[in-house]
Design a protein around this motif. Structure first.
Motif: not given
Ligand code: HEM
Ligand code: HEM
Length: 146
Positions: A31, A35, A38, A44, A52-53, A104, A115, A118, A122
């Motif tokens: 994640g 971030w 971006r 990416r 990540h998904r 997410g 965002r 999300h 987290n």
């Molecule tokens: C629970 C399950 C989770 C799912 C299903 C999930 C899913 C996603 C998805 C679909 C994105 C967007 C990716 C994209 O731009 O294509 C995302 C972004 C992100 N996720 Fe998760 N995530 C999960 C858990 C977490 C956890 C536990 C963390 C951190 C401890 C995290 C941190 C982030 C961050 C920092 C971003 C980037 C946002 C940005 O673009 O600034 N995620 N996540």
């Protein structure tokens, strides 16, 4: 139900918790890279978001599994729920993980609030995992042989 048949259940819980924490750590790392890329408008790696998904789905499955073990084990042993603050801690973690996964999935350049939801979820999840591990570790002592 006799205790030995229960011990394997809590051992299972401890292992699944280890996997959940590993998944959380890998999600945090991937994640943060998403971030950073971006923010600095770097391209990416195409595999990063799918990884990540996939890790995210694994975390959802693990946490639901832990909830099921906890509920079934506690109902089987006591016939009722709510024997310690491990219950609210567990329910909070499950709700945070589900909200995180849902938000997410909605992340889109046009929806910056998703965002924010999300990322807030987290960060809270780190505290939730601490609470559920600590309270789980406390209640598991009852089942361990002295
Ligand atoms: C629970 C399950 C989770 C799912 C299903 C999930 C899913 C996603 C998805 C679909 C994105 C967007 C990716 C994209 O731009 O294509 C995302 C972004 C992100 N996720 Fe998760 N995530 C999960 C858990 C977490 C956890 C536990 C963390 C951190 C401890 C995290 C941190 C982030 C961050 C920092 C971003 C980037 C946002 C940005 O673009 O600034 N995620 N996540
Ligand atoms: C996300 C992680 C977890 C969730 C969602 C979860 C959920 C639950 C729930 C809802 C209960 C029923 C509590 C009650 O009604 O009093 C429970 C019971 C229990 N859980 Fe967990 N749990 C998790 C992690 C753990 C861990 C890491 C351990 C330790 C190995 C653990 C050990 C136990 C034990 C021993 C009980 C029986 C409660 C008692 O004897 O009072 N759990 N869990």
């Amino acid at each position: 139900m006799d205790l030995p048949s229960f011990l394997w259940l809590w051992r299972f819980a401890a292992w699944s918790m280890g996997l959940s924490l590993t998944a959380y750590g890998l999600l945090a790392i991937s994640g943060l890279i998403l971030w950073g890329d971006r923010r600095h408008q770097r391209p990416r790696p195409p595999w990063l978001a799918p990884v990540h998904r996939t890790l995210g789905i694994s975390l959802v499955v693990l946490v639901l599994f832990l909830l099921a073990i906890g509920l079934i084990g506690t109902l089987g042993y006591y016939g009722s729920l709510g024997h310690s603050w491990h219950l609210p801690a567990g329910v909070t973690v499950v709700l945070l993980v589900l909200t995180s996964a849902w938000s997410g999935w909605q992340i889109h350049p046009k929806q910056p609030q998703m965002r924010r939801i999300h990322i807030t979820c987290n960060l809270l999840l780190a505290l939730g995992f601490l609470a559920v591990s600590w309270s789980g570790w406390t209640v598991v002592q009852k089942y361990l042989p002295p």
